[in-house]
Design a protein around this motif. Structure first.
Motif, PDB file in Angstrom:
ATOM      1  N   UNK A  29       1.125  -1.265  -0.270  1.00 31.92           N
ATOM      2  CA  UNK A  29      -0.181  -0.014   0.024  1.00 31.92           C
ATOM      3  C   UNK A  29       0.690   0.935  -0.055  1.00 31.92           C
ATOM      4  N   UNK A  30       0.293   2.038  -0.383  1.00 39.91           N
ATOM      5  CA  UNK A  30       0.855   3.980  -0.163  1.00 39.91           C
ATOM      6  C   UNK A  30       0.531   3.970   1.146  1.00 39.91           C
ATOM      7  N   UNK A  31       1.539   4.611   1.640  1.00 44.28           N
ATOM      8  CA  UNK A  31       1.966   5.920   3.047  1.00 44.28           C
ATOM      9  C   UNK A  31       2.640   7.058   2.915  1.00 44.28           C
ATOM     10  N   UNK A  32       2.250   7.466   3.711  1.00 43.43           N
ATOM     11  CA  UNK A  32       3.744   8.308   4.597  1.00 43.43           C
ATOM     12  C   UNK A  32       4.385   7.528   5.189  1.00 43.43           C
ATOM     13  N   UNK A  33       5.959   7.971   5.561  1.00 42.63           N
ATOM     14  CA  UNK A  33       7.086   7.228   5.989  1.00 42.63           C
ATOM     15  C   UNK A  33       6.475   7.249   7.893  1.00 42.63           C
ATOM     16  N   UNK A  34       6.274   6.763   8.568  1.00 41.37           N
ATOM     17  CA  UNK A  34       6.445   7.005   9.634  1.00 41.37           C
ATOM     18  C   UNK A  34       6.083   5.525  10.156  1.00 41.37           C
ATOM     19  N   UNK A  35       6.097   5.422  11.649  1.00 40.69           N
ATOM     20  CA  UNK A  35       5.974   4.416  12.420  1.00 40.69           C
ATOM     21  C   UNK A  35       5.575   4.271  14.059  1.00 40.69           C
ATOM     22  N   UNK A  36       6.128   3.676  15.074  1.00 39.65           N
ATOM     23  CA  UNK A  36       5.771   3.378  15.787  1.00 39.65           C
ATOM     24  C   UNK A  36       6.893   3.725  16.896  1.00 39.65           C
ATOM     25  N   UNK A  37       6.431   4.729  18.264  1.00 39.52           N
ATOM     26  CA  UNK A  37       7.089   5.457  19.776  1.00 39.52           C
ATOM     27  C   UNK A  37       8.194   4.313  20.021  1.00 39.52           C
ATOM     28  N   UNK A  38       9.231   4.393  20.566  1.00 37.94           N
ATOM     29  CA  UNK A  38      10.053   3.835  20.836  1.00 37.94           C
ATOM     30  C   UNK A  38      10.319   4.223  22.175  1.00 37.94           C
ATOM     31  N   UNK A  39      10.551   3.409  23.517  1.00 43.05           N
ATOM     32  CA  UNK A  39      10.884   3.905  24.796  1.00 43.05           C
ATOM     33  C   UNK A  39      11.943   4.973  24.849  1.00 43.05           C
ATOM     34  N   UNK A  51      11.845   7.505  12.304  1.00 39.57           N
ATOM     35  CA  UNK A  51      11.348   6.105  11.796  1.00 39.57           C
ATOM     36  C   UNK A  51      11.154   6.536  10.099  1.00 39.57           C
ATOM     37  N   UNK A  52      11.356   8.257   9.335  1.00 40.26           N
ATOM     38  CA  UNK A  52      11.262   8.666   8.721  1.00 40.26           C
ATOM     39  C   UNK A  52      12.718   8.160   7.660  1.00 40.26           C
ATOM     40  N   UNK A  53      13.840   9.451   9.133  1.00 43.46           N
ATOM     41  CA  UNK A  53      15.187   8.117   8.345  1.00 43.46           C
ATOM     42  C   UNK A  53      15.082   6.799   8.142  1.00 43.46           C
ATOM     43  N   UNK A  54      14.636   5.797   9.127  1.00 39.32           N
ATOM     44  CA  UNK A  54      15.182   4.677   8.946  1.00 39.32           C
ATOM     45  C   UNK A  54      14.839   4.539   8.174  1.00 39.32           C
ATOM     46  N   UNK A 101      15.297   4.073   0.622  1.00 41.72           N
ATOM     47  CA  UNK A 101      14.792   2.822   1.141  1.00 41.72           C
ATOM     48  C   UNK A 101      15.548   1.926   2.068  1.00 41.72           C
ATOM     49  N   UNK A 102      14.594   1.860   3.065  1.00 44.01           N
ATOM     50  CA  UNK A 102      15.275   0.525   3.784  1.00 44.01           C
ATOM     51  C   UNK A 102      14.608  -0.875   3.168  1.00 44.01           C
TER      52      UNK A 102
END
Length: 178
Positions: A29-39, A51-54, A101-102
């Motif tokens: 699917x198409x999306x914007x970069x992003x992801x979950x927060x980490x501690x 997340x965008x950088x990764x 991209x990773x």
């Protein structure tokens, strides 16, 4: 959400096509970069930048200019009932054209904001649910389909009131700069 201005004065948004992965209902699917927060993330915005950088190699800390955030969206994690909050942040990209991209990203695509806003590019995507098929609103670009949360974020962005010649909300909408 990351936008840039092209040499010919257009404004483009960056989308990623998610890599195909077994068990991921949004594979491809198409999306914007992003992801979950980490501690270790001090804030949701810092998590978005990390997340965008990764995912893309796009370094918002050094080459992005934070503009504002959009409304939080409530959803749920893949097959869980537990709610999840998605907080979209908007940045202007002012860096080089380098994109790395990773493994989570199949492709990165910059799409003209004018194209995304044009009514003739809006469509419906049939989505099967246990209760039947639902026609979800979407935007089609080449072989891509932008729908779901990404489409909701895009629609909110397109509804903002912009300064003439600039892609930024008017100063009267100060709440978005928090």
């Amino acid at each position: 959400m990351i936008y840039r201005h092209t040499e010919d004065g257009e404004t483009e948004l960056l989308f990623i096509q998610r890599a195909r992965r077994k068990g991921d209902p949004w594979s491809g699917d198409m999306a914007f970069p992003g992801g979950r927060m980490e501690p270790a993330d001090p804030s949701p915005r810092a998590a978005a930048e990390r997340e965008t950088l990764e995912e893309t190699g796009v370094d918002l800390t050094n080459h992005g200019r934070f503009q504002f955030r959009l409304s939080d969206l409530i959803t749920r994690q893949h097959s869980r009932w537990r709610p999840m909050v998605v907080t979209p942040y908007v940045y202007e990209w002012q860096g080089p054209q380098t994109e790395l991209p990773n493994h989570e990203v199949a492709q990165m695509v910059w799409i003209s904001l004018k194209y995304l806003a044009a009514k003739e590019n809006q469509s419906k995507l049939p989505w099967r649910t246990p209760l039947g098929t639902v026609k979800m609103p979407c935007c089609r670009y080449q072989d891509y389909c932008i729908w779901g949360l990404s489409y909701s974020m895009l629609q909110e962005l397109l509804k903002l009131d912009f300064e003439p010649g600039r892609f930024a909300p008017k100063a009267t909408d100060a709440s978005r700069f928090l």
